[in-house]
Design a protein around this motif. Structure first.
Motif, PDB file in Angstrom:
ATOM      1  N   ARG A 153       0.838  -1.187   0.000  1.00 29.34           N
ATOM      2  CA  ARG A 153       0.000   0.000   0.000  1.00 29.34           C
ATOM      3  C   ARG A 153       0.882   1.248   0.000  1.00 29.34           C
ATOM      4  O   ARG A 153       1.954   1.244   0.589  1.00 29.34           O
ATOM      5  CB  ARG A 153      -0.914   0.014   1.225  1.00 29.34           C
ATOM      6  CG  ARG A 153      -1.993   1.096   1.204  1.00 29.34           C
ATOM      7  CD  ARG A 153      -2.948   0.875   2.364  1.00 29.34           C
ATOM      8  NE  ARG A 153      -3.651  -0.382   2.229  1.00 29.34           N
ATOM      9  CZ  ARG A 153      -4.804  -0.526   1.577  1.00 29.34           C
ATOM     10  NH1 ARG A 153      -5.346   0.518   0.974  1.00 29.34           N
ATOM     11  NH2 ARG A 153      -5.395  -1.702   1.525  1.00 29.34           N
ATOM     12  N   VAL A 174       0.744   5.206   1.044  1.00 28.23           N
ATOM     13  CA  VAL A 174      -0.066   6.127   1.839  1.00 28.23           C
ATOM     14  C   VAL A 174       0.583   7.501   1.851  1.00 28.23           C
ATOM     15  O   VAL A 174       1.780   7.627   2.078  1.00 28.23           O
ATOM     16  CB  VAL A 174      -0.217   5.622   3.294  1.00 28.23           C
ATOM     17  CG1 VAL A 174      -1.030   6.607   4.114  1.00 28.23           C
ATOM     18  CG2 VAL A 174      -0.870   4.245   3.308  1.00 28.23           C
ATOM     19  N   GLY A 178       0.476  10.717   3.967  1.00 31.47           N
ATOM     20  CA  GLY A 178      -0.096  11.156   5.233  1.00 31.47           C
ATOM     21  C   GLY A 178       0.647  12.278   5.909  1.00 31.47           C
ATOM     22  O   GLY A 178       0.168  12.819   6.908  1.00 31.47           O
ATOM     23  N   ARG A 197       1.612  -2.421  13.459  1.00 36.27           N
ATOM     24  CA  ARG A 197       1.570  -0.963  13.373  1.00 36.27           C
ATOM     25  C   ARG A 197       2.898  -0.424  12.838  1.00 36.27           C
ATOM     26  O   ARG A 197       3.955  -0.988  13.102  1.00 36.27           O
ATOM     27  CB  ARG A 197       1.283  -0.344  14.748  1.00 36.27           C
ATOM     28  CG  ARG A 197      -0.128  -0.559  15.247  1.00 36.27           C
ATOM     29  CD  ARG A 197      -0.302  -0.076  16.673  1.00 36.27           C
ATOM     30  NE  ARG A 197       0.427  -0.905  17.623  1.00 36.27           N
ATOM     31  CZ  ARG A 197       0.343  -0.777  18.941  1.00 36.27           C
ATOM     32  NH1 ARG A 197      -0.436   0.165  19.451  1.00 36.27           N
ATOM     33  NH2 ARG A 197       1.026  -1.577  19.741  1.00 36.27           N
ATOM     34  N   TRP A 206       0.197   3.975  11.906  1.00 37.24           N
ATOM     35  CA  TRP A 206      -0.584   3.419  10.809  1.00 37.24           C
ATOM     36  C   TRP A 206      -0.824   1.922  11.030  1.00 37.24           C
ATOM     37  O   TRP A 206       0.006   1.231  11.615  1.00 37.24           O
ATOM     38  CB  TRP A 206       0.152   3.593   9.480  1.00 37.24           C
ATOM     39  CG  TRP A 206       0.649   4.971   9.220  1.00 37.24           C
ATOM     40  CD1 TRP A 206       1.836   5.507   9.649  1.00 37.24           C
ATOM     41  CD2 TRP A 206      -0.011   6.010   8.504  1.00 37.24           C
ATOM     42  NE1 TRP A 206       1.961   6.801   9.224  1.00 37.24           N
ATOM     43  CE2 TRP A 206       0.841   7.144   8.519  1.00 37.24           C
ATOM     44  CE3 TRP A 206      -1.233   6.090   7.833  1.00 37.24           C
ATOM     45  CZ2 TRP A 206       0.507   8.347   7.897  1.00 37.24           C
ATOM     46  CZ3 TRP A 206      -1.561   7.278   7.206  1.00 37.24           C
ATOM     47  CH2 TRP A 206      -0.709   8.381   7.235  1.00 37.24           C
ATOM     48  N   SER A 207      -1.940   1.445  10.522  1.00 34.02           N
ATOM     49  CA  SER A 207      -2.222   0.008  10.526  1.00 34.02           C
ATOM     50  C   SER A 207      -1.539  -0.632   9.329  1.00 34.02           C
ATOM     51  O   SER A 207      -1.656  -0.137   8.194  1.00 34.02           O
ATOM     52  CB  SER A 207      -3.730  -0.245  10.451  1.00 34.02           C
ATOM     53  OG  SER A 207      -3.999  -1.601  10.153  1.00 34.02           O
ATOM     54  N   ASP A 254      -4.378  -2.304   6.576  1.00 26.10           N
ATOM     55  CA  ASP A 254      -5.106  -1.549   5.544  1.00 26.10           C
ATOM     56  C   ASP A 254      -4.555  -0.146   5.310  1.00 26.10           C
ATOM     57  O   ASP A 254      -5.134   0.623   4.534  1.00 26.10           O
ATOM     58  CB  ASP A 254      -6.593  -1.463   5.906  1.00 26.10           C
ATOM     59  CG  ASP A 254      -6.831  -0.899   7.309  1.00 26.10           C
ATOM     60  OD1 ASP A 254      -5.886  -0.332   7.889  1.00 26.10           O
ATOM     61  OD2 ASP A 254      -7.959  -1.041   7.817  1.00 26.10           O
ATOM     62  N   GLY A 255      -3.458   0.219   5.990  1.00 25.39           N
ATOM     63  CA  GLY A 255      -2.882   1.545   5.795  1.00 25.39           C
ATOM     64  C   GLY A 255      -3.640   2.658   6.478  1.00 25.39           C
ATOM     65  O   GLY A 255      -3.360   3.838   6.250  1.00 25.39           O
ATOM     66  N   ARG A 256      -4.578   2.302   7.343  1.00 27.02           N
ATOM     67  CA  ARG A 256      -5.404   3.316   8.012  1.00 27.02           C
ATOM     68  C   ARG A 256      -4.595   4.074   9.068  1.00 27.02           C
ATOM     69  O   ARG A 256      -3.794   3.501   9.796  1.00 27.02           O
ATOM     70  CB  ARG A 256      -6.608   2.622   8.654  1.00 27.02           C
ATOM     71  CG  ARG A 256      -7.563   3.509   9.430  1.00 27.02           C
ATOM     72  CD  ARG A 256      -8.825   2.738   9.753  1.00 27.02           C
ATOM     73  NE  ARG A 256      -8.500   1.427  10.311  1.00 27.02           N
ATOM     74  CZ  ARG A 256      -8.437   1.170  11.624  1.00 27.02           C
ATOM     75  NH1 ARG A 256      -8.664   2.137  12.496  1.00 27.02           N
ATOM     76  NH2 ARG A 256      -8.161  -0.045  12.054  1.00 27.02           N
ATOM     77  N   LEU A 257      -4.809   5.385   9.149  1.00 31.75           N
ATOM     78  CA  LEU A 257      -4.169   6.203  10.171  1.00 31.75           C
ATOM     79  C   LEU A 257      -4.849   5.955  11.509  1.00 31.75           C
ATOM     80  O   LEU A 257      -6.057   6.164  11.668  1.00 31.75           O
ATOM     81  CB  LEU A 257      -4.260   7.688   9.802  1.00 31.75           C
ATOM     82  CG  LEU A 257      -3.648   8.677  10.810  1.00 31.75           C
ATOM     83  CD1 LEU A 257      -2.151   8.455  10.946  1.00 31.75           C
ATOM     84  CD2 LEU A 257      -3.952  10.112  10.397  1.00 31.75           C
ATOM     85  N   LEU A 258      -4.074   5.517  12.498  1.00 28.20           N
ATOM     86  CA  LEU A 258      -4.619   5.190  13.815  1.00 28.20           C
ATOM     87  C   LEU A 258      -4.515   6.346  14.799  1.00 28.20           C
ATOM     88  O   LEU A 258      -5.394   6.527  15.643  1.00 28.20           O
ATOM     89  CB  LEU A 258      -3.899   3.965  14.391  1.00 28.20           C
ATOM     90  CG  LEU A 258      -3.962   2.684  13.550  1.00 28.20           C
ATOM     91  CD1 LEU A 258      -3.132   1.585  14.203  1.00 28.20           C
ATOM     92  CD2 LEU A 258      -5.402   2.233  13.368  1.00 28.20           C
TER      93      LEU A 258
END
Length: 212
Positions: free
Chosen positions: A36, A38, A40, A56, A69-70, A73-77
């Motif tokens: 992925r 990202v 950010g 993470r 980040w996760s 899925d690349g999600r910002l935590l």
């Protein structure tokens, strides 16, 4: 079942015995694909580290922010704020409970990984901090973290793993033996501390290895 990359890298950091070919064998390296991409941060990213589970990723940037980040899925935590200059290094402790960030603002900030809440702000350097490391050695609940700076100083910070309380007065080792020398990087093993110094004027580099 073969060990995971996370466990092998952890063993390498703790003992210094794992080989690179064991971490990423050639067939594995040839099959690596981008998972992925990202965007950010607002500016350049200077340091990236994983937590001890590999779930993470932490990034430090020129925008003075640390982001979590996760890896799934690349999600910002979470976004960790407080520094006034670029982030120069990041470190996660061996219990996977804390992340420490070093910055060119001469400050170390430590956060709790469970809550993302700030734990302490540490000030012991008179110039930009160049590296930060948690020691793998443990004596009961006592742990140590080390930081190096462009001021030619190594700071050893004592903290307790249960209370997560840090001493705000570090033990200092001053390496600056001549003008223009700064400590650029550092590393721990279970029984040895190593640091690299670079001369700003001549470009000469030296490696120093010491018993802890």
């Amino acid at each position: 079942m073969p060990p995971s990359v996370v466990s092998i890298v952890g063993a390498r950091q703790a003992t210094g015995t794992a080989r690179f070919k064991d971490i990423l064998p050639s067939p594995t390296y040839q099959q690596i694909k981008m998972h992925r991409r990202v965007l950010g941060h607002l500016s350049s990213v200077y340091c990236v580290v994983f937590d001890r589970t590999g779930r993470r990723i932490f990034t430090g940037s020129d925008d003075c922010l640390v982001k979590i980040w996760s890896t799934d899925d690349g999600r910002l935590l979470a976004t960790l704020r407080g520094h006034a200059a670029e982030i120069s290094d990041l470190a996660v402790n061996y219990e996977n409970t804390l992340i420490a960030s070093a910055s060119c603002d001469k400050v170390i900030r430590v956060w709790c990984l469970r809550t993302s809440a700030p734990v302490i702000v540490l000030q012991g350097h008179s110039a930009s901090i160049t590296s930060i490391q948690f020691s793998p050695a443990a004596t009961g609940t006592i742990r140590y973290m080390a930081s190096t700076g462009a001021d030619g100083t190594v700071c050893f910070w004592k903290w307790h793993s249960e209370s997560m309380k840090f001493s705000d007065r570090p033990f200092k080792f001053i390496e600056r033996s001549r003008p223009g020398v700064q400590i650029s990087t550092s590393s721990f093993s279970c029984g040895v501390w190593a640091q690299s110094t670079v001369s700003e004027t001549s470009g000469e580099a030296r490696l120093h290895v010491q018993n802890k």
